[in-house]
Scaffold this motif. Structure first.
Motif, PDB file in Angstrom:
ATOM      1  N   VAL A  56       0.843  -1.197   0.000  1.00 14.84           N
ATOM      2  CA  VAL A  56       0.000   0.000   0.000  1.00 14.84           C
ATOM      3  C   VAL A  56       0.878   1.247   0.000  1.00 14.84           C
ATOM      4  CG1 VAL A  56      -2.011  -1.060   1.069  1.00 14.84           C
ATOM      5  CG2 VAL A  56      -0.242  -0.105   2.514  1.00 14.84           C
ATOM      6  N   GLY A  57       2.060   1.145  -0.583  1.00 15.58           N
ATOM      7  CA  GLY A  57       3.031   2.232  -0.566  1.00 15.58           C
ATOM      8  C   GLY A  57       2.721   3.344  -1.543  1.00 15.58           C
ATOM      9  N   VAL A  61      -1.829   2.601  -6.221  1.00 12.30           N
ATOM     10  CA  VAL A  61      -3.108   3.304  -6.154  1.00 12.30           C
ATOM     11  C   VAL A  61      -3.686   3.256  -4.735  1.00 12.30           C
ATOM     12  CG1 VAL A  61      -4.561   1.328  -6.745  1.00 12.30           C
ATOM     13  CG2 VAL A  61      -5.291   3.618  -7.396  1.00 12.30           C
ATOM     14  N   HIS A  62      -3.229   2.287  -3.943  1.00 11.35           N
ATOM     15  CA  HIS A  62      -3.712   2.170  -2.568  1.00 11.35           C
ATOM     16  C   HIS A  62      -3.290   3.359  -1.713  1.00 11.35           C
ATOM     17  CE1 HIS A  62      -5.046  -1.866  -3.361  1.00 11.35           C
ATOM     18  NE2 HIS A  62      -3.848  -2.171  -3.821  1.00 11.35           N
ATOM     19  N   PHE A  63      -2.281   4.072  -2.141  1.00 13.91           N
ATOM     20  CA  PHE A  63      -1.855   5.279  -1.438  1.00 13.91           C
ATOM     21  C   PHE A  63      -2.504   6.519  -2.043  1.00 13.91           C
ATOM     22  CE2 PHE A  63       0.967   8.960  -1.091  1.00 13.91           C
ATOM     23  CZ  PHE A  63       1.102   9.041   0.277  1.00 13.91           C
ATOM     24  N   TRP A  64      -2.512   6.637  -3.360  1.00 13.45           N
ATOM     25  CA  TRP A  64      -2.960   7.866  -4.014  1.00 13.45           C
ATOM     26  C   TRP A  64      -4.472   8.011  -4.037  1.00 13.45           C
ATOM     27  CZ3 TRP A  64       0.165  11.611  -4.072  1.00 13.45           C
ATOM     28  CH2 TRP A  64       1.529  11.380  -4.124  1.00 13.45           C
ATOM     29  N   ALA A  65      -5.217   6.921  -4.034  1.00 11.89           N
ATOM     30  CA  ALA A  65      -6.685   7.032  -4.000  1.00 11.89           C
ATOM     31  C   ALA A  65      -7.160   7.728  -2.720  1.00 11.89           C
ATOM     32  CB  ALA A  65      -7.320   5.657  -4.148  1.00 11.89           C
ATOM     33  N   PRO A  66      -6.669   7.340  -1.538  1.00 12.93           N
ATOM     34  CA  PRO A  66      -7.094   8.066  -0.334  1.00 12.93           C
ATOM     35  C   PRO A  66      -6.641   9.516  -0.323  1.00 12.93           C
ATOM     36  CG  PRO A  66      -6.051   5.995   0.270  1.00 12.93           C
ATOM     37  CD  PRO A  66      -5.888   6.143  -1.194  1.00 12.93           C
ATOM     38  N   ILE A 114      -5.622   0.998   5.546  1.00 11.86           N
ATOM     39  CA  ILE A 114      -6.067   1.837   6.660  1.00 11.86           C
ATOM     40  C   ILE A 114      -6.229   3.293   6.212  1.00 11.86           C
ATOM     41  CG2 ILE A 114      -5.494   2.608   8.991  1.00 11.86           C
ATOM     42  CD1 ILE A 114      -6.210  -0.360   8.780  1.00 11.86           C
ATOM     43  N   LEU A 115      -5.378   3.762   5.303  1.00 10.02           N
ATOM     44  CA  LEU A 115      -5.512   5.145   4.815  1.00 10.02           C
ATOM     45  C   LEU A 115      -6.851   5.355   4.125  1.00 10.02           C
ATOM     46  CD1 LEU A 115      -1.958   5.682   3.277  1.00 10.02           C
ATOM     47  CD2 LEU A 115      -2.837   6.624   5.401  1.00 10.02           C
ATOM     48  N   VAL A 119     -10.137   7.784   5.364  1.00 12.59           N
ATOM     49  CA  VAL A 119     -10.770   8.829   4.563  1.00 12.59           C
ATOM     50  C   VAL A 119     -12.246   8.509   4.340  1.00 12.59           C
ATOM     51  CG1 VAL A 119     -10.215   7.956   2.255  1.00 12.59           C
ATOM     52  CG2 VAL A 119     -10.463  10.376   2.589  1.00 12.59           C
ATOM     53  N   ASN A 120     -12.588   7.244   4.151  1.00  9.66           N
ATOM     54  CA  ASN A 120     -13.993   6.877   3.976  1.00  9.66           C
ATOM     55  C   ASN A 120     -14.782   7.065   5.265  1.00  9.66           C
ATOM     56  OD1 ASN A 120     -14.267   6.120   1.206  1.00  9.66           O
ATOM     57  ND2 ASN A 120     -12.987   4.355   1.653  1.00  9.66           N
TER      58      ASN A 120
END
Length: 179
Positions: A56-57, A61-66, A114-115, A119-120
Motif C-alpha cells: 500500500v506504498g 493506487v492504494h496510497f494515491w486514492a485516499p 487503513i488510509l 478517509v472513507n
C-alpha cells in the motif's frame, strides 16, 4: 489449497528448466524459494524504502486514492458554512452511505488499506453531519410553517371579527336612521 499447489508446481517447473537435476532430487530436499532473499532485504531497507515498496506504498493506487479522496472530505467540511437549505439531501446521503460501505470494505480487503478506511470514515461522518443539518432545517421549517399558519389564522379571525363589528355598527346606524 489447490491454487497453492498449482503455484508451487509452476515455480518448481521453472526451476526444473534451469536446473535439470531438480526433478531427481532426493525426498525432503529444500525446494526453490522466492522469499528467502526478500526477507533479508526487507530488514536492511530504510523506513522510506519500506513505505515505497509496501503493498500500500506511495507507488500504488492504494496510497494515491485516499490522498485524492481527501478532497471530497475537505469539500464536505467547507459546506458546513453553507446554509442548510442550499445543501442536497441526496448528495450528502450518498456520501454518508459511500463512506460507511467503503470503510468496511477497506478493512476486509487484502492488503488492508487503513488510509482509505480513514478517509472513507471521515467522508461518512461529514455526510452524516450534513444530512442531520438538512433534516433539522426541514423540521424547523415545518414547525415554523405550522406557527405561521396559526398566526395567519388568528389574523384572519381578527379581521373577520373587525369586519363583522363594522358591519354590525353600520346596520345599527341604518336602523336608527330609519326609526
Amino acid at each position: 489449497m489447490s491454487s497453492r499447489v498449482g503455484f508451487r508446481f509452476v515455480n518448481n517447473a521453472r526451476f526444473a528448466f534451469r536446473n535439470a537435476s531438480a526433478p531427481f532430487r532426493r525426498p525432503g530436499a529444500q525446494s526453490f524459494r522466492w522469499q528467502s532473499s526478500e526477507a533479508g532485504a526487507a530488514e536492511q531497507q530504510s523506513a522510506f524504502q519500506r513505505l515505497w515498496n509496501s503493498p500500500v506504498g506511495m507507488k500504488t493506487v492504494h496510497f494515491w486514492a485516499p490522498v485524492m479522496k481527501w478532497c471530497l472530505v475537505i469539500a464536505g467540511i467547507s459546506d458546513f458554512a453553507r446554509p442548510a437549505e442550499k445543501l442536497s439531501l441526496t448528495q450528502n446521503a450518498a456520501l454518508m452511505g459511500t463512506g460507511a460501505i467503503w470503510t468496511r470494505w477497506c478493512l476486509i480487503i487484502k492488503p488492508r488499506n487503513i488510509l482509505l478506511a480513514a478517509v472513507n470514515f471521515f467522508l461518512g461522518c461529514v455526510g452524516a453531519v450534513q444530512v442531520t443539518r438538512i433534516f433539522m432545517w426541514q423540521r424547523n421549517q415545518s414547525d415554523s410553517s405550522i406557527e405561521a399558519a396559526k398566526v395567519i389564522e388568528h389574523e384572519a379571525v381578527d379581521s373577520v371579527k373587525a369586519t363583522a363589528e363594522a358591519a354590525e355598527g353600520t346596520v345599527k346606524k341604518a336602523v336608527e336612521k330609519s326609526t
